[in-house]
Design an enzyme around this catalytic site. Structure first.
Site, short mmCIF file in Angstrom:
data_model
loop_
_atom_site.label_atom_id
_atom_site.label_comp_id
_atom_site.label_asym_id
_atom_site.label_seq_id
_atom_site.Cartn_x
_atom_site.Cartn_y
_atom_site.Cartn_z
N SER A 1 48.41 10.48 57.67
CA SER A 1 49.65 11.03 58.22
C SER A 1 50.31 10.05 59.19
CB SER A 1 49.34 12.33 58.97
OG SER A 1 50.45 12.72 59.76
N ASN A 2 51.54 9.73 58.92
CA ASN A 2 52.30 8.89 59.85
C ASN A 2 52.70 9.67 61.09
OD1 ASN A 2 52.49 6.47 58.15
ND2 ASN A 2 53.66 7.82 56.79
#
Ligand SMILES: *Cc1c(COP(=O)(O)O)cnc(C)c1O
Length: 328
Positions: free
Chosen positions: A71-72
């Site tokens: 997840s960014n």
């Protein structure tokens, strides 16, 4: 107006892709939100500029969230929390999925964003693969546990999707000095797409999202975020699900699983323009864009909104290497 906590280097550049434009016979531009600058760049920095004031106003001392391992959002949220002295904990899965369970493919279980999460001081609990709902339930449990231990917890939903996030992207549209026939953007939780679609509704500019996962009902989610934006801004655009242009046909084998056409699109942009895409979101959207140019769906002046995601490239197997590439 909504309070903003500056994190990003704005405005991000917006420029023509000279070689690809002439290769493809269109005028192709790119909005460089890979270069937002905060915590290794990407679109989540813009959302966090409007989420962080809400987090601070809640009086919490601990932030809890959830997402895929790569997840960014978790990476940038971790950095934002630590900057303002908050504890940050999250639960992650290699490849969360919509039921029924897909044939499991190995997820990106280490490297990439996880290295940066660690560097930004995130406390990550990695779960085995399960559904998005199970992931969310686990983050609720983690929040409860920390509260019982005496923490003041603020729980942030998956991907930071919220009206503040959508607002950040309607604001970002004001940075565009040019006008476009088409804007193409990767879509996952929907707030990036919603902000841009809301801004341009009622204008000749068509906004098309390419989904990173084949999630049913995303047009409802994007339209509902546009409704929240109407409410927030006092506008009356009233976008309906049918007004939201969303294409799921380039999501490939599933969320977080690289696709072959996406890898080819990544190679093409790297070779022709020296710009790097990520395997989870931007590669798939850029593949959809190239296909749309080829079949006449996108013509004239086209803008690709690059949402970042570079770190996850380093958690995936390298795209097949090849020195020659032809545009069919
Ligand atoms: C999160 C993300 C997206 C999708 O944005 P949403 O607002 O969740 O739809 C696209 N690209 C990258 C690189 C992302 O990290």
């Amino acid at each position: 107006m909504i309070p903003r906590f500056p994190l990003c280097q704005l405005p991000t550049p917006c420029h023509r892709l000279e070689r690809l434009s002439s290769d493809l016979g269109v005028e192709l531009w790119i909005k460089r939100d890979d270069l937002t600058g905060f915590a290794a760049g990407g679109n989540k920095g813009r959302k966090l500029e409007y989420l962080l004031p809400e987090i601070l106003a809640s009086g919490c001392d601990t932030v809890v969230s959830s997402g895929a391992n790569q997840s960014n959002f978790i990476r940038q949220l971790a950095a934002a929390c630590r900057m303002v002295g908050l504890r940050f904990a999250a639960v992650t899965m290699p490849l969360p999925f919509e039921p029924p369970a897909p044939e499991m493919i190995n997820g990106a279980v280490q490297g990439g964003n996880l290295i940066l999460d660690d560097l930004f001081g995130a406390e990550i609990t990695q779960l085995k693969n399960g559904t998005w709902d199970e992931l969310e339930a686990a983050s609720n449990q983690l929040a409860d546990k920390l509260e019982k231990e005496g923490c003041m917890v603020k729980l942030i939903p998956l991907g930071g999707s919220s009206v503040q996030g959508a607002f950040a992207f309607s604001e970002a549209c004001k940075e565009l000095g040019e006008s476009f026939d088409h804007i193409v953007v990767p879509t996952s939780s929907g707030s990036t797409h919603a902000g841009i679609a809301h801004f341009f509704s009622g204008t000749p500019t068509k906004v098309t999202g390419f989904c990173a996962d084949p999630e049913p009902g995303m047009t409802d989610v994007v339209a509902s975020l546009c409704g929240d934006l109407d409410h927030l801004l006092g506008t009356t655009k009233h976008l309906k699900p049918r007004d939201i242009e969303l294409d799921t046909s380039f999501s490939g084998p599933g969320y977080g699983v690289a696709s072959e056409v996406g890898d080819r699109a990544t190679q093409l942009l790297a070779h022709r323009e020296g710009i790097v895409l990520d395997p989870v979101y931007t590669a798939k959207a850029f593949a959809g864009l190239l296909d749309g140019i080829k079949n006449g769906r996108f013509k004239g002046r086209i803008l690709f909104w690059h949402t970042g995601g570079l770190p996850s490239l380093f958690a995936y197997a390298a795209p097949t290497r090849g020195n020659s590439l032809e545009i069919e």
